[in-house]
Design an enzyme around this catalytic site. Structure first.
Site: not given
Ligand code: PLP
Length: 720
Positions: A383, A477, A505, A564, A610, A658, A660
């Site tokens: 992502k 969540r 999660h 994951r 600046y 800055c 850039d």
């Molecule tokens: C972003 C995400 C992950 C990966 O998380 P990390 O901590 O970067 O490994 C895994 N599962 C879900 C649902 C996420 O949103």
């Protein structure tokens, strides 16, 4: 999980290439001429329509209903096929010459006709036909519904049939004879881009959006057998009647090719890009192989033995075609490798760039695989453009390393991957609004079910959709709450939801204190119990998964179906201070660099940047670096002791960062010049700056530092 990978199609492409050689050689001619006719004049005719339907499938299947992007894919497709055609034309010029092509009276019209319709060498007609057919189908799609597109291209096919194997029918009518004879002054055959290609390309586009029936094998095997039988009868009867002017096109060929294609589409299997390439090369090169084998046979005095004996000739030509094609593929790849940036090579990029070390990515993947059971597969989290690393390149490399599951935040990110040819499972982790659900189906994505109501909404969409069900086990969540078991079970009853996974999660897997560990273990327990209840109720949860990076690193050896990892794949932890339980060697994938654009002297008391509130404490030198907060270098970094590396030494950031640019003090670093490289993340000599160290200075996470890199920062991919 049908419909995900197209190994079947790739494999048949190779078979189709051999069928084309069959057509051109007549391997049974010296054995039995009638058997040879049945083979080359009927059966082998499946090959070319198969190439058309596969092209239509991949070209239009990936297209979005957005005219601008559609046109862009059409242009890319035309360019690709056009370049191949141009290469083919050039490659066969020597044979044209040998054949006396240039001895005939040359006319612009004749050459144009050959280039547009007939092909300048006999088998090359396929490529202009593919381009013409694709544009016709594209144009029809702009104007009409999918069914009308099919009807119009079927009508064109019907007209062309009368100029091909049904030509005898036109004899009865002087008007028809005149019409077709007129056409044959424009092209040699009606099996071209107007009459032949559009129907199959349109069928390919059709197959790409029609869901496969629940038991495709049963349905299409019967269709295939019936239509091949019909094809044989049709071919033999027409042959006996003496109707064919040519024998490329039959009526029964249409259902035969379509059912064959649907069968292959439903055959799940690893995709074979190599076979795909090989079949194209064999198709392109086999006439040269014919010449080579004939020449070889003549030179060695074995003409009778090899060329006159048709089966032997066929085998010899096929063999030479494969060898020559394999060598060409290998050479081309070697050339590509030679062109790409080499590891360790200095990139004199002009402004700011990120070097993405894909070998480190592969290394991290291996390290993570080492801490999970063999039965657990990786679902790579790509992502946010793969945490700023570039999702397409990252997913491509991971796919090459065997990863077949990917996850992204939303449907748009998923489409980017599909459109760049990433196969396998792509899970959309977030919510998808109603008006984008069509894209989930169309791009064969997997949607997360985020609650029981959400499941009803997805069911109401009314199309079969692959989903993973998310359970909230304490993160609060997304996901249906673990306490609502009846609501959870209701999700598994929906007819259109093809549930291929169930997941949750972890909220605190990075914490190793007692409270954090207790929370995590509780989540493991809750998730296990929910999965057990789903199974007890007689439902299949699909593949189950729970651990993200820290879940893997701190809770090794948990045997779920998927894990994951996100940040760990990219070789970082959230903070420099983090220690994890697992013993892994993670290597940072990303380095951030920028060029020195100017070096100037300053005197004690000069203000820099600046606001003028940074005052140079002594005489010295300042280097301006062409990277700023628009590129993702947080403004606060300057006040928190931020520095860069130049010539392997630390150079402190002075003054305000800055948009850039930023300025660093290089008084103590010898010989800094315009064009030198400053390293903001990564290694330079003995020194290194990690993204995690920057995150710690800024009081945030590594993830935030990485995803903040601006789109203006060029991504440069390196691998050995
Ligand atoms: C972003 C995400 C992950 C990966 O998380 P990390 O901590 O970067 O490994 C895994 N599962 C879900 C649902 C996420 O949103």
């Amino acid at each position: 999980m049908a419909n995900i990978r197209y190994g079947g199609i790739d494999t048949f492409k190779l078979i189709a290439a051999f069928l084309v050689i069959t057509i051109h050689l007549g391997p049974l001619l010296s054995v039995d001429p009638y058997a040879d006719f049945v083979l080359t004049g009927i059966i082998a005719r499946l090959a070319v329509p198969f190439f058309f339907i596969a092209s239509g499938f991949f070209l239009f299947g990936k297209m979005k209903a957005d005219r601008k992007r559609e046109l862009a894919s059409m242009r890319r497709f035309t360019l690709r096929v056009g370049v191949l055609y141009a290469a083919g034309v050039i490659a066969y010029l020597p044979l044209n010459l040998y054949d006396g092509y240039f001895k005939q009276p040359i006319s612009i019209g004749g050459i144009l006709q050959d280039i547009v319709f007939n092909g300048t060498f006999y088998h090359l007609w396929y490529l202009p036909a593919l381009m013409t057919g694709a544009w016709i189908v594209y144009g029809l799609r702009v104007l009409f519904s999918a069914k009308t597109v099919l009807a119009v291209s079927a009508a064109l096919y019907g007209l062309a049939l009368l100029g091909d194997s049904y030509y005898g029918l036109t004899a009865g009518s002087p008007a028809l004879t005149a019409l077709y004879d007129g056409m044959f002054t424009i092209f040699d055959y009606t099996r071209n881009g107007i009459g032949f290609a559009p129907l199959y390309i349109a069928l390919g586009a059709w197959a790409a959006v029609r869901p496969l029936p629940s038991r495709p094998r049963q349905k299409y095997v019967i269709w295939l057998i019936l239509s091949i039988a019909a094809l044989l009868v049709e071919g033999m009867v027409l042959h006996a009647a003496g109707w064919p002017r040519h024998d490329s096109m039959y009526l029964a060929l249409v259902p035969a090719v379509y059912s064959l294609f649907r069968l292959l589409q439903s055959a799940e299997g690893r995709e074979h890009p190599y076979l795909r390439a090989l079949s194209t090369w064999i198709y392109m090169l086999h006439p040269w192989a014919i010449v080579l084998v004939r020449g070889g046979a003549k030179a060695t005095g074995s003409f009778d033995l090899i060329v006159e004996n048709k089966p032997v000739f066929y085998i010899a030509v096929s063999f030479v075609s494969v060898i020559v094609s394999a060598v060409c593929i290998w050479l081309l790849q070697a050339m590509k490798r030679g062109r790409g940036p080499k590891k360790g090579e200095k990139h004199s990029r002009h402004r700011a760039w990120a070097e993405i070390d894909l070998d480190h990515l592969a290394h991290n993947l291996q390290q993570l695989k080492n801490i999970i059971p063999r039965s657990t597969a990786i679902m790579a989290i790509v992502k946010a453009d793969a945490y700023g690393h570039g999702s397409v390149e990252v997913a491509r490399r991971l796919y090459k390393e065997g990863v077949r599951s990917f996850a992204v935040a939303d449907v748009e990110e998923a489409i980017v991957l599909r459109r760049s040819g990433i196969e396998g499972e792509i899970l959309v982790l977030g919510y998808t609004a109603d008006h984008r659900l069509g894209d989930i189906v169309r791009y064969r994505l997997t949607q997360t079910v985020i609650s029981a109501e959400d499941a009803e909404r997805l069911q109401a969409f009314g199309k079969p959709m692959m989903v993973h069900v998310k359970i909230d086990t304490g993160m609060r969540r997304l996901g249906e709450s673990f306490e609502q078991i009846e609501r959870i079970l209701s999700i598994y009853r929906h007819k259109f939801l093809h549930i291929t996974g169930t997941f949750s999660h972890l909220a605190a897997a990075d914490r190793q204190d007692a409270a954090g560990t207790a929370l995590t273990l509780k989540q493991f327990e809750i998730f296990g119990s929910v999965v057990a209840q789903i199974k007890a109720a007689g439902f299949q949860p699909g593949r189950i998964h729970l651990q993200s990076s820290y879940g893997m690193l701190n809770y090794e050896g948990v045997g779920m179906d998927l894990a994951r990892p996100g940040i760990a794949l990219y070789g970082s932890l959230g903070s420099e201070k983090d220690v994890v339980r697992a013993d892994v060697d993670l290597r940072p994938v990303l380095s951030l660099k920028a060029a020195v654009s100017l070096v100037k002297s300053v005197q004690a008391g000069d203000s820099i940047g600046y606001g003028g509130d940074y005052i140079s404490p002594g005489d010295g030198r300042i280097a301006t670096i062409s990277i700023g907060y628009a590129d993702g270098v947080a403004r606060a970094y300057a006040e928190r002791g931020g520095y860069v590396l130049i010539h392997g030494q630390q150079a402190k950031i002075v003054g305000k960062i800055c948009m850039d640019q930023l300025m660093v003090d290089v008084t103590d670093i010898e010989g800094v010049r315009q064009g030198d490289t400053a390293t903001l993340i990564g290694r330079d000599g003995d020194q290194a700056i990690t993204a995690a160290a920057i995150a710690d200075r800024l009081g945030t996470l590594t993830n935030e530092v990485l995803v903040s890199l601006g789109s203006r920062v060029e991504r440069v991919y390196v691998s050995r």
